[in-house]
Design an enzyme around this catalytic site. Sequence first.
Site, PDB file in Angstrom:
ATOM      1  N   ASP A  18       0.827  -1.201   0.000  1.00 31.44           N
ATOM      2  CA  ASP A  18       0.000   0.000   0.000  1.00 31.44           C
ATOM      3  C   ASP A  18       0.869   1.262   0.000  1.00 31.44           C
ATOM      4  O   ASP A  18       1.991   1.251   0.519  1.00 31.44           O
ATOM      5  CB  ASP A  18      -0.913  -0.019   1.238  1.00 31.44           C
ATOM      6  CG  ASP A  18      -2.087   0.940   1.096  1.00 31.44           C
ATOM      7  OD1 ASP A  18      -2.318   1.440  -0.021  1.00 31.44           O
ATOM      8  OD2 ASP A  18      -2.763   1.187   2.104  1.00 31.44           O
ATOM      9  N   HIS A  35       2.679   3.497  -8.963  1.00 35.34           N
ATOM     10  CA  HIS A  35       2.576   2.049  -9.223  1.00 35.34           C
ATOM     11  C   HIS A  35       3.829   1.545  -9.951  1.00 35.34           C
ATOM     12  O   HIS A  35       4.317   0.450  -9.676  1.00 35.34           O
ATOM     13  CB  HIS A  35       1.316   1.749 -10.035  1.00 35.34           C
ATOM     14  CG  HIS A  35       0.040   2.065  -9.288  1.00 35.34           C
ATOM     15  ND1 HIS A  35      -0.178   1.663  -7.981  1.00 35.34           N
ATOM     16  CD2 HIS A  35      -1.071   2.756  -9.647  1.00 35.34           C
ATOM     17  CE1 HIS A  35      -1.373   2.092  -7.581  1.00 35.34           C
ATOM     18  NE2 HIS A  35      -1.924   2.759  -8.578  1.00 35.34           N
ATOM     19  N   LEU A 129      12.203 -19.734  -4.435  1.00 36.44           N
ATOM     20  CA  LEU A 129      11.147 -18.905  -3.842  1.00 36.44           C
ATOM     21  C   LEU A 129       9.864 -19.185  -4.597  1.00 36.44           C
ATOM     22  O   LEU A 129       9.870 -19.325  -5.823  1.00 36.44           O
ATOM     23  CB  LEU A 129      11.510 -17.415  -4.002  1.00 36.44           C
ATOM     24  CG  LEU A 129      10.463 -16.404  -3.534  1.00 36.44           C
ATOM     25  CD1 LEU A 129      10.403 -16.364  -2.001  1.00 36.44           C
ATOM     26  CD2 LEU A 129      10.789 -14.986  -4.045  1.00 36.44           C
TER      27      LEU A 129
HETATM   28  C1  FPP Z   1      -1.885   0.057  -3.376  1.00 36.98           C
HETATM   29  O1  FPP Z   1      -1.466   1.400  -3.353  1.00 36.98           O
HETATM   30  C2  FPP Z   1      -1.334  -0.582  -4.568  1.00 36.98           C
HETATM   31  C3  FPP Z   1      -2.056  -1.162  -5.553  1.00 36.98           C
HETATM   32  C4  FPP Z   1      -3.525  -1.244  -5.528  1.00 36.98           C
HETATM   33  C5  FPP Z   1      -1.413  -1.708  -6.741  1.00 36.98           C
HETATM   34  C6  FPP Z   1      -0.155  -2.469  -6.503  1.00 36.98           C
HETATM   35  C7  FPP Z   1       0.383  -2.811  -7.802  1.00 36.98           C
HETATM   36  C8  FPP Z   1       1.675  -2.826  -8.141  1.00 36.98           C
HETATM   37  C9  FPP Z   1       2.780  -2.566  -7.205  1.00 36.98           C
HETATM   38  C10 FPP Z   1       2.050  -3.094  -9.575  1.00 36.98           C
HETATM   39  C11 FPP Z   1       1.746  -4.463 -10.098  1.00 36.98           C
HETATM   40  C12 FPP Z   1       2.244  -5.588  -9.255  1.00 36.98           C
HETATM   41  C13 FPP Z   1       3.117  -6.549  -9.619  1.00 36.98           C
HETATM   42  C14 FPP Z   1       3.325  -7.707  -8.726  1.00 36.98           C
HETATM   43  C15 FPP Z   1       3.901  -6.497 -10.852  1.00 36.98           C
HETATM   44  P1  FPP Z   1      -2.552   2.556  -3.436  1.00 36.98           P
HETATM   45  O2  FPP Z   1      -2.657   2.997  -4.845  1.00 36.98           O
HETATM   46  O3  FPP Z   1      -3.824   2.111  -2.832  1.00 36.98           O
HETATM   47  O4  FPP Z   1      -1.853   3.656  -2.592  1.00 36.98           O
HETATM   48  P2  FPP Z   1      -2.579   4.817  -1.788  1.00 36.98           P
HETATM   49  O5  FPP Z   1      -3.250   4.180  -0.598  1.00 36.98           O
HETATM   50  O6  FPP Z   1      -1.430   5.672  -1.375  1.00 36.98           O
HETATM   51  O7  FPP Z   1      -3.524   5.500  -2.717  1.00 36.98           O
END
Ligand code: FPP
Length: 253
Positions: A18, A35, A129
């Site tokens: 997050d 992201h 892993l």
């Molecule tokens: C949460 O942060 C993150 C996500 C919903 C997306 C996570 C995705 C990635 C890291 C990229 C794809 C993954 C892989 C494994 C290649 P948020 O956007 O909710 O953050 P915020 O709470 O600050 O808005």
Amino acid sequence: MDANFPAASPLHVAVIMDGNGRWAAARNLPRSLGHREGVKAVRRIVECAPDLGVGVLTLFAFSVDNWRRPRHEVGVIMELMAEYLRSETDRCVEEGVRVTVLGCTQGIAPALQAAVREAQARTAHGKTLWLRVAFNYSSRDAILSAAARFRRDRDRSRAAFSRLLAQNGEHIAPDVDLLIRTGGEKRLSDFLLWEAAYAELHFTDVMWPEFGAEDLKCALNDFRGRERRFGTVGRAAVGANEAVPAGALAWLE
Ligand code: FPP
């Protein structure tokens, strides 16, 4: 490397990644860049996890509820996932990282489905892993679906239910030992609700794009300092029952 790494037996660590959006907003950058930086953190953690004693790593990349985000952002996450699988599969094969994706593949683009299938097939023999990426995932949906199949199962044990929950062939992931959530929030967000029943929880304010090996080490050190009791009494309490007056526990019998 710290003397206490790696652990005696490989651990299952699960991460709610997050803080990508807030990391970007704090820098006046679009959320999509957060992201993108988040994917770099995924690479860092996959690389260092085995040396730190992690055998199974489950990452929450996209929940079924994340479809409610702006269309553009959803598209970016889909694209990043596809890019990651395409660009990392060779390296995963070389490094012995087995990749599986949990969640519903229906509803995601055919090209991404194909990338998932290819990554899973090509890395299937990895032993260093086991990287599980939860994508288009909901723990409650997974439990509901397993429960429907469970009704037809003769074996009504927890182990049998866990087997039904594991969607990827014959390999059953062990229960989660340590669940980390970055970004300062403290909730489970429909992630591995059954599998993390006895997980130790570690919450950190570090935003996912900044999470690195030192942060994982810190979480593992925190974990190793915990006493896991699984419902029993702690080591300090062993012997305390002897002091209970005779007959005081009679109602239990
Ligand atoms: C949460 O942060 C993150 C996500 C919903 C997306 C996570 C995705 C990635 C890291 C990229 C794809 C993954 C892989 C494994 C290649 P948020 O956007 O909710 O953050 P915020 O709470 O600050 O808005």
